[in-house]
Enzyme design. Structure first.
Site, PDB file in Angstrom:
ATOM      1  N   ARG A 200       8.142 112.065  26.336  1.00 23.45           N
ATOM      2  CA  ARG A 200       9.366 112.343  25.574  1.00 23.45           C
ATOM      3  C   ARG A 200      10.000 111.093  24.978  1.00 23.45           C
ATOM      4  O   ARG A 200      10.359 111.068  23.797  1.00 23.45           O
ATOM      5  CB  ARG A 200      10.405 113.035  26.477  1.00 23.45           C
ATOM      6  CG  ARG A 200      10.131 114.497  26.701  1.00 23.45           C
ATOM      7  CD  ARG A 200      10.541 114.915  28.092  1.00 23.45           C
ATOM      8  NE  ARG A 200       9.603 114.342  29.039  1.00 23.45           N
ATOM      9  CZ  ARG A 200       8.465 114.949  29.416  1.00 23.45           C
ATOM     10  NH1 ARG A 200       8.215 116.149  28.995  1.00 23.45           N
ATOM     11  NH2 ARG A 200       7.609 114.363  30.241  1.00 23.45           N
ATOM     12  N   THR A 201      10.186 110.071  25.793  1.00 23.74           N
ATOM     13  CA  THR A 201      10.980 108.927  25.329  1.00 23.74           C
ATOM     14  C   THR A 201      10.267 108.205  24.194  1.00 23.74           C
ATOM     15  O   THR A 201      10.866 107.916  23.149  1.00 23.74           O
ATOM     16  CB  THR A 201      11.261 107.971  26.508  1.00 23.74           C
ATOM     17  OG1 THR A 201      11.731 108.745  27.615  1.00 23.74           O
ATOM     18  CG2 THR A 201      12.301 106.943  26.144  1.00 23.74           C
TER      19      THR A 201
ATOM     20  N   LYS B 228      -2.952  88.941  30.466  1.00 21.22           N
ATOM     21  CA  LYS B 228      -3.518  87.588  30.680  1.00 21.22           C
ATOM     22  C   LYS B 228      -2.492  86.663  31.324  1.00 21.22           C
ATOM     23  O   LYS B 228      -2.729  85.474  31.463  1.00 21.22           O
ATOM     24  CB  LYS B 228      -3.927  86.971  29.338  1.00 21.22           C
ATOM     25  CG  LYS B 228      -4.900  87.775  28.523  1.00 21.22           C
ATOM     26  CD  LYS B 228      -5.162  87.067  27.185  1.00 21.22           C
ATOM     27  CE  LYS B 228      -5.394  88.051  26.059  1.00 21.22           C
ATOM     28  NZ  LYS B 228      -5.213  87.440  24.735  1.00 21.22           N
TER      29      LYS B 228
ATOM     30  N   ARG C 264       9.989 100.164  27.724  1.00 19.87           N
ATOM     31  CA  ARG C 264       9.965 100.714  29.097  1.00 19.87           C
ATOM     32  C   ARG C 264       9.096  99.805  29.947  1.00 19.87           C
ATOM     33  O   ARG C 264       8.025  99.365  29.513  1.00 19.87           O
ATOM     34  CB  ARG C 264       9.394 102.136  29.105  1.00 19.87           C
ATOM     35  CG  ARG C 264       9.150 102.658  30.521  1.00 19.87           C
ATOM     36  CD  ARG C 264       8.752 104.110  30.552  1.00 19.87           C
ATOM     37  NE  ARG C 264       9.882 104.971  30.216  1.00 19.87           N
ATOM     38  CZ  ARG C 264       9.852 106.297  30.270  1.00 19.87           C
ATOM     39  NH1 ARG C 264       8.743 106.919  30.643  1.00 19.87           N
ATOM     40  NH2 ARG C 264      10.915 107.006  29.957  1.00 19.87           N
TER      41      ARG C 264
ATOM     42  N   HIS D  36      18.048 104.505  32.878  1.00 19.25           N
ATOM     43  CA  HIS D  36      17.439 105.119  31.697  1.00 19.25           C
ATOM     44  C   HIS D  36      18.614 105.580  30.824  1.00 19.25           C
ATOM     45  O   HIS D  36      18.903 106.772  30.721  1.00 19.25           O
ATOM     46  CB  HIS D  36      16.569 106.303  32.144  1.00 19.25           C
ATOM     47  CG  HIS D  36      15.603 106.810  31.126  1.00 19.25           C
ATOM     48  ND1 HIS D  36      15.632 106.446  29.787  1.00 19.25           N
ATOM     49  CD2 HIS D  36      14.565 107.698  31.243  1.00 19.25           C
ATOM     50  CE1 HIS D  36      14.644 107.072  29.141  1.00 19.25           C
ATOM     51  NE2 HIS D  36      13.989 107.835  30.010  1.00 19.25           N
TER      52      HIS D  36
HETATM   53  N1   CP Z   1      12.545 111.955  30.481  1.00 24.13           N
HETATM   54  C1   CP Z   1      11.603 111.007  30.301  1.00 24.13           C
HETATM   55  O1   CP Z   1      11.868 109.801  30.374  1.00 24.13           O
HETATM   56  O2   CP Z   1      10.373 111.515  30.022  1.00 24.13           O
HETATM   57  P1   CP Z   1       9.091 110.622  29.688  1.00 24.13           P
HETATM   58  O3   CP Z   1       8.747 109.849  30.926  1.00 24.13           O
HETATM   59  O4   CP Z   1       8.024 111.596  29.273  1.00 24.13           O
HETATM   60  O5   CP Z   1       9.475 109.688  28.576  1.00 24.13           O
END
Ligand code: CP
Length: 308
Positions: free
Chosen positions: A59-60, A89, A110, A138
């Site tokens: 999703r993100t 590396k 991320r 998040h």
């Molecule tokens: N909600 C969420 O962060 O989903 P993903 O890990 O699929 O990005």
């Protein structure tokens, strides 16, 4: 090294005040309308957005990519940066960030280690957006959770909201609870096995923000909640996989539990064990709409970080 505060990074839910949130939510409504009418203004033409993921994401990563494309930007991306990038590396996060931002105008990142996205932001002269840093935060997920609640219930205060089932490791629970402390009369209940209770420092932070909360180990009060925010046990954060197996089925939201109740269910997804498939057809299930709202929210957040 200190973070350059003239750059509009998004690193923690705690950085937003209520006015910021209201502006972002209003902008998100505009984005949703523009998407639905097919008339999105291409405000990011000639910009490049880097989507750099050191951990899996459906999703993100895709909603940020789609948001950037809708606004006319171009994307450079890595979906498996831990293997494909020169960090493999031994290159540092800071040098990696310097390089990426010498090619792109904004970076969405991320990373599995808490605090690593902030390390990248420390050397960045362009915006960095935290798309999840380990078990820490998040923040963009929390904004889309807020948008989904407001859209469905018409308010963000006077909420009786429960969070299950892994508040110890869940970055989404932490970020959303922080945002909801800006609104009046919200009551939080953390539902979990004792071993997965929220960390004391997080509860202290909530206390400092004046939040009312309790931690319990049952679903007996299901009918009382306006919202139940479910989240899978975060397998990747357990040091001992046997512990994960021990607790993973302690709580499951069943169709029998939900049917006939007013309690709305959110889940940042992916869903693993925490919600029975039979719940999906009930009007209480908001989680797929919630994921779709991620597109509109992330359009608004890209514009926010670009200073537009
Ligand atoms: N909600 C969420 O962060 O989903 P993903 O890990 O699929 O990005």
């Amino acid at each position: 090294m200190a973070i350059n505060t003239s750059v509009k990074h998004i690193l923690t839910a705690g950085q937003f005040n209520k006015e910021d949130l209201e502006n972002i939510l209003q902008r998100t409504e505009v984005m949703e309308k523009e998407c639905k009418s097919g008339e999105v203004k291409k405000l990011l033409t000639n910009k490049i957005v880097a989507c750099i993921f050191f951990e899996p994401s459906t999703r993100t990563r895709l909603s940020f990519s789609a948001a950037a494309l809708k606004l006319g930007a171009q994307i450079i991306s890595a979906e498996n940066a831990a293997l494909d990038f020169s960090v493999h590396k031994g290159e540092s996060i800071e040098d990696t960030a310097r390089m990426i931002l010498s090619y792109a105008d904004l970076m969405v990142m991320r990373h599995p280690r808490a605090g690593s996205v902030s390390l990248a932001a420390e050397v960045a002269k362009k915006p960095v957006i935290n798309a999840g840093d380990g078990g820490n935060e998040h923040p963009t997920q929390a904004v889309l959770d807020l948008y989904t609640i407001k859209k469905r219930l018409g308010r963000l205060d006077d909420l009786n909201i429960a969070f299950g089932f892994d508040p110890k490791h869940s970055r989404t629970i932490r970020s959303l609870a922080l945002l909801l402390t800006h609104y009046k009369n919200n009551r939080f209940t953390f539902v979990c096995s004792e071993a997965l209770a929220p960390l004391p420092e997080f509860l202290k932070d909530l206390e400092k923000r004046g939040a009312r909360f309790e931690v319990i180990s049952n679903l007996d009060r299901w009918q009382d909640y306006d919202i139940f925010y479910a989240n899978r046990l975060q397998e990747e954060r357990f040091k001992d996989k046997n512990e994960f197996e021990k607790y993973r089925r302690d709580f499951v939201i069943t169709r029998k539990l939900v049917e006939g109740s007013k309690t709305m269910i959110l889940d940042p997804l992916p869903r693993i064990d925490e919600i029975e498939l039979g719940v999906d057809a009930l009007p209480n299930a908001l989680y797929f709409d919630q994921a779709q709202n991620g597109l509109y929210v992330r359009m608004a957040l890209l514009l926010y970080s670009m200073g537009m």
